[in-house]
Write a protein that holds these residues in place. Sequence first.
Motif, PDB file in Angstrom:
ATOM      1  N   GLY A 139      -2.099  24.803 -10.224  1.00 22.02           N
ATOM      2  CA  GLY A 139      -1.896  25.100  -9.202  1.00 22.02           C
ATOM      3  C   GLY A 139      -0.956  24.243  -8.364  1.00 22.02           C
ATOM      4  N   ILE A 140      -0.673  24.333  -6.925  1.00 28.17           N
ATOM      5  CA  ILE A 140      -0.282  23.432  -5.930  1.00 28.17           C
ATOM      6  C   ILE A 140      -0.297  21.967  -6.092  1.00 28.17           C
ATOM      7  N   TRP A 141      -1.821  21.642  -6.512  1.00 26.54           N
ATOM      8  CA  TRP A 141      -1.930  20.055  -6.798  1.00 26.54           C
ATOM      9  C   TRP A 141      -0.992  19.744  -7.893  1.00 26.54           C
ATOM     10  N   GLY A 142      -0.806  20.436  -9.022  1.00 27.86           N
ATOM     11  CA  GLY A 142       0.171  20.052 -10.150  1.00 27.86           C
ATOM     12  C   GLY A 142       1.356  19.582  -9.561  1.00 27.86           C
ATOM     13  N   ALA A 143       1.802  20.766  -8.761  1.00 25.97           N
ATOM     14  CA  ALA A 143       3.315  20.416  -8.102  1.00 25.97           C
ATOM     15  C   ALA A 143       3.307  18.981  -7.404  1.00 25.97           C
ATOM     16  N   GLY A 144       2.497  18.732  -6.424  1.00 23.43           N
ATOM     17  CA  GLY A 144       2.199  17.650  -5.709  1.00 23.43           C
ATOM     18  C   GLY A 144       2.187  16.054  -6.450  1.00 23.43           C
ATOM     19  N   GLU A 145       1.626  16.504  -7.769  1.00 30.94           N
ATOM     20  CA  GLU A 145       1.370  15.321  -8.569  1.00 30.94           C
ATOM     21  C   GLU A 145       2.875  15.094  -9.101  1.00 30.94           C
ATOM     22  N   TYR A 146       3.978  16.006  -9.418  1.00 30.48           N
ATOM     23  CA  TYR A 146       4.881  15.679  -9.883  1.00 30.48           C
ATOM     24  C   TYR A 146       5.824  15.102  -8.862  1.00 30.48           C
ATOM     25  N   LEU A 147       5.595  15.664  -7.609  1.00 34.61           N
ATOM     26  CA  LEU A 147       6.317  14.837  -6.630  1.00 34.61           C
ATOM     27  C   LEU A 147       6.087  13.575  -6.404  1.00 34.61           C
ATOM     28  N   LYS A 148       4.754  13.234  -6.554  1.00 33.95           N
ATOM     29  CA  LYS A 148       4.346  11.704  -6.341  1.00 33.95           C
ATOM     30  C   LYS A 148       5.110  10.965  -7.534  1.00 33.95           C
TER      31      LYS A 148
ATOM     32  N   GLY B 125      11.056   4.577  -5.687  1.00 35.57           N
ATOM     33  CA  GLY B 125      10.179   3.341  -5.204  1.00 35.57           C
ATOM     34  C   GLY B 125       9.170   3.671  -3.987  1.00 35.57           C
ATOM     35  N   ILE B 126       8.736   4.780  -3.743  1.00 33.17           N
ATOM     36  CA  ILE B 126       8.073   5.235  -2.502  1.00 33.17           C
ATOM     37  C   ILE B 126       6.538   5.255  -2.976  1.00 33.17           C
ATOM     38  N   GLU B 127       5.638   4.479  -2.807  1.00 30.87           N
ATOM     39  CA  GLU B 127       4.272   4.343  -3.222  1.00 30.87           C
ATOM     40  C   GLU B 127       3.688   5.637  -2.523  1.00 30.87           C
ATOM     41  N   VAL B 128       2.876   6.306  -3.402  1.00 31.67           N
ATOM     42  CA  VAL B 128       2.109   7.727  -2.919  1.00 31.67           C
ATOM     43  C   VAL B 128       0.649   7.681  -3.075  1.00 31.67           C
ATOM     44  N   LEU B 129      -0.059   7.996  -2.087  1.00 29.94           N
ATOM     45  CA  LEU B 129      -1.381   8.460  -2.445  1.00 29.94           C
ATOM     46  C   LEU B 129      -1.664  10.218  -2.443  1.00 29.94           C
ATOM     47  N   HIS B 130      -2.065  10.489  -3.680  1.00 28.66           N
ATOM     48  CA  HIS B 130      -2.100  12.133  -3.799  1.00 28.66           C
ATOM     49  C   HIS B 130      -3.663  12.501  -3.863  1.00 28.66           C
ATOM     50  N   HIS B 131      -3.969  12.990  -2.566  1.00 25.02           N
ATOM     51  CA  HIS B 131      -5.550  13.331  -2.449  1.00 25.02           C
ATOM     52  C   HIS B 131      -5.646  14.570  -3.158  1.00 25.02           C
ATOM     53  N   ASP B 132      -7.011  14.881  -3.745  1.00 23.13           N
ATOM     54  CA  ASP B 132      -7.465  15.931  -4.395  1.00 23.13           C
ATOM     55  C   ASP B 132      -8.713  16.357  -3.654  1.00 23.13           C
ATOM     56  N   GLY B 133      -8.684  16.300  -2.500  1.00 26.68           N
ATOM     57  CA  GLY B 133     -10.184  16.853  -1.616  1.00 26.68           C
ATOM     58  C   GLY B 133      -9.725  18.525  -1.568  1.00 26.68           C
TER      59      GLY B 133
ATOM     60  N   GLY C 171       0.713  -1.348   0.165  1.00 28.45           N
ATOM     61  CA  GLY C 171       0.045   0.109  -0.008  1.00 28.45           C
ATOM     62  C   GLY C 171       0.750   1.110   0.189  1.00 28.45           C
ATOM     63  N   PRO C 172       0.095   2.298  -0.245  1.00 29.48           N
ATOM     64  CA  PRO C 172       0.913   3.697   0.029  1.00 29.48           C
ATOM     65  C   PRO C 172       1.607   3.924   1.254  1.00 29.48           C
ATOM     66  N   LYS C 173       2.706   4.404   1.039  1.00 31.81           N
ATOM     67  CA  LYS C 173       3.656   4.896   2.419  1.00 31.81           C
ATOM     68  C   LYS C 173       3.650   6.176   2.578  1.00 31.81           C
ATOM     69  N   VAL C 174       3.264   7.167   1.580  1.00 30.32           N
ATOM     70  CA  VAL C 174       3.078   8.620   1.773  1.00 30.32           C
ATOM     71  C   VAL C 174       1.926   9.008   1.368  1.00 30.32           C
ATOM     72  N   LEU C 175       1.310  10.061   2.257  1.00 33.88           N
ATOM     73  CA  LEU C 175       0.017  10.914   1.632  1.00 33.88           C
ATOM     74  C   LEU C 175       0.346  12.249   1.291  1.00 33.88           C
ATOM     75  N   ILE C 176       0.297  12.697   0.132  1.00 28.28           N
ATOM     76  CA  ILE C 176       0.297  14.092  -0.386  1.00 28.28           C
ATOM     77  C   ILE C 176      -1.120  14.782  -0.280  1.00 28.28           C
ATOM     78  N   PHE C 177      -1.224  15.776   0.382  1.00 27.82           N
ATOM     79  CA  PHE C 177      -2.714  16.563   0.342  1.00 27.82           C
ATOM     80  C   PHE C 177      -2.451  17.871   0.378  1.00 27.82           C
ATOM     81  N   HIS C 178      -3.546  18.789  -0.018  1.00 27.80           N
ATOM     82  CA  HIS C 178      -3.344  20.249   0.166  1.00 27.80           C
ATOM     83  C   HIS C 178      -4.621  20.925   0.755  1.00 27.80           C
ATOM     84  N   THR C 179      -4.497  21.271   1.952  1.00 26.44           N
ATOM     85  CA  THR C 179      -5.329  21.999   2.745  1.00 26.44           C
ATOM     86  C   THR C 179      -5.915  23.226   2.086  1.00 26.44           C
ATOM     87  N   HIS C 180      -5.140  23.886   1.263  1.00 29.05           N
ATOM     88  CA  HIS C 180      -5.157  24.917   0.404  1.00 29.05           C
ATOM     89  C   HIS C 180      -4.798  24.569  -1.244  1.00 29.05           C
ATOM     90  N   ILE C 181      -5.953  23.756  -1.649  1.00 30.84           N
ATOM     91  CA  ILE C 181      -5.395  23.120  -3.116  1.00 30.84           C
ATOM     92  C   ILE C 181      -5.830  24.206  -4.067  1.00 30.84           C
TER      93      ILE C 181
END
Length: 357
Positions: free
Chosen positions: A171-180, A188-196, A145-155
């Motif tokens: 915006g900032i979500w696009g940067a987070g997607e590239y980091l993922k 090799g670090i599985e990431v869950l990128h939340h778009d809430g 399963g995913p090891k890291v959660l990336i989210f954006h309180t101010h998406i």
Amino acid sequence: MGKKEKDKRLLRRNLLGVCVFLLALPVLWPMGGAAFAMREILPGQVSAAEPTGEGGADTTGETETVEEEPAKETGLFGIDDLKFKEEEQVAAAYLPREEVERMQDFSYLQKKYYTTDSRTMLLPTDINVNDALAKDFTIDTEVDGPKVLIFHTHISEGFADSDMSKGKEEGIWGAGEYLKELLEEKYGIEVLHHDGVYDRVNGKGQVTGAYERMEPDIRKILEENPSIQVCIDMHRDGVPEGTHLVTEVNGKPTAKIMFFNGLCRLNQNGQAVPTPGLDNPYVSDNLAFSLQMQTQSAARFPELNRKIYLNAYRFSLHMLPRSTLIEVGAQTNTKKEVHNAMEPLAEILAAVLLGVE
């Protein structure tokens, strides 16, 4: 008895001792006698019964650590069967010893590594530098399963050339997607990128209350994904229009990065008072986590990071020990500058989470 005679007797005694040792070696070898002899005669050797700290490193930095390897079937005992570390270990091997020593001075630590908001205060008891730098933040990569959660309180945060009408990718979500992508494909670090979305209510921008609206969803994600060990709340900063937070990394214009900590503590007339209703059991872990990332960044990309920012409140840092809030650039940076920052940021995260040298 003359000096020459004494020297002769000492030489004969030493030769006799060596002969006895060599004659007894075939008997002692299966009993571990050779290893015992080596421990006794080699300076700095650590006894097998003595703990050497996490990962075999001496976190005090005062003694040399030697790791013993299984005995080989051929060859004489000793040199080939022992691995010596060339230098004494410190809490963070990537930092010069002199810098670790300077960091013991609280005034130096505070001035060089932190910006403290006037509403709070950093106390000398908040950070034990050696403990913080030696703390093990490596993740369990074997769990499914995913090891890291990336989210954006101010998406909805965008950049100088963002057209947010085209979607969150601007915006900032696009940067987070590239980091993922970088964390997964390169490290090799599985990431869950939340778009809430938590900074808009009924289609209108509403920053107030975003952290309260965010928490139930993030807690649900963590409950449904127990493999997640790291929470990254990624933002971009807001600065005066004449400020441009940019440097150069690997020949690319790169937005500067800032790690952010909430101390859950107000400064009231010089007294530290807990922030009402905002407790965080992981403040010490958060501080150690950001300090390790900051020092890794300083060692790898000296101009990339702004100082760690300390605020009085809690934000999103109380749900996991490995929680961080990261400000990437500001509204005056371009999307390209911000995306370029994801590459060194991924390397910094991998250094801490995987123990990459």
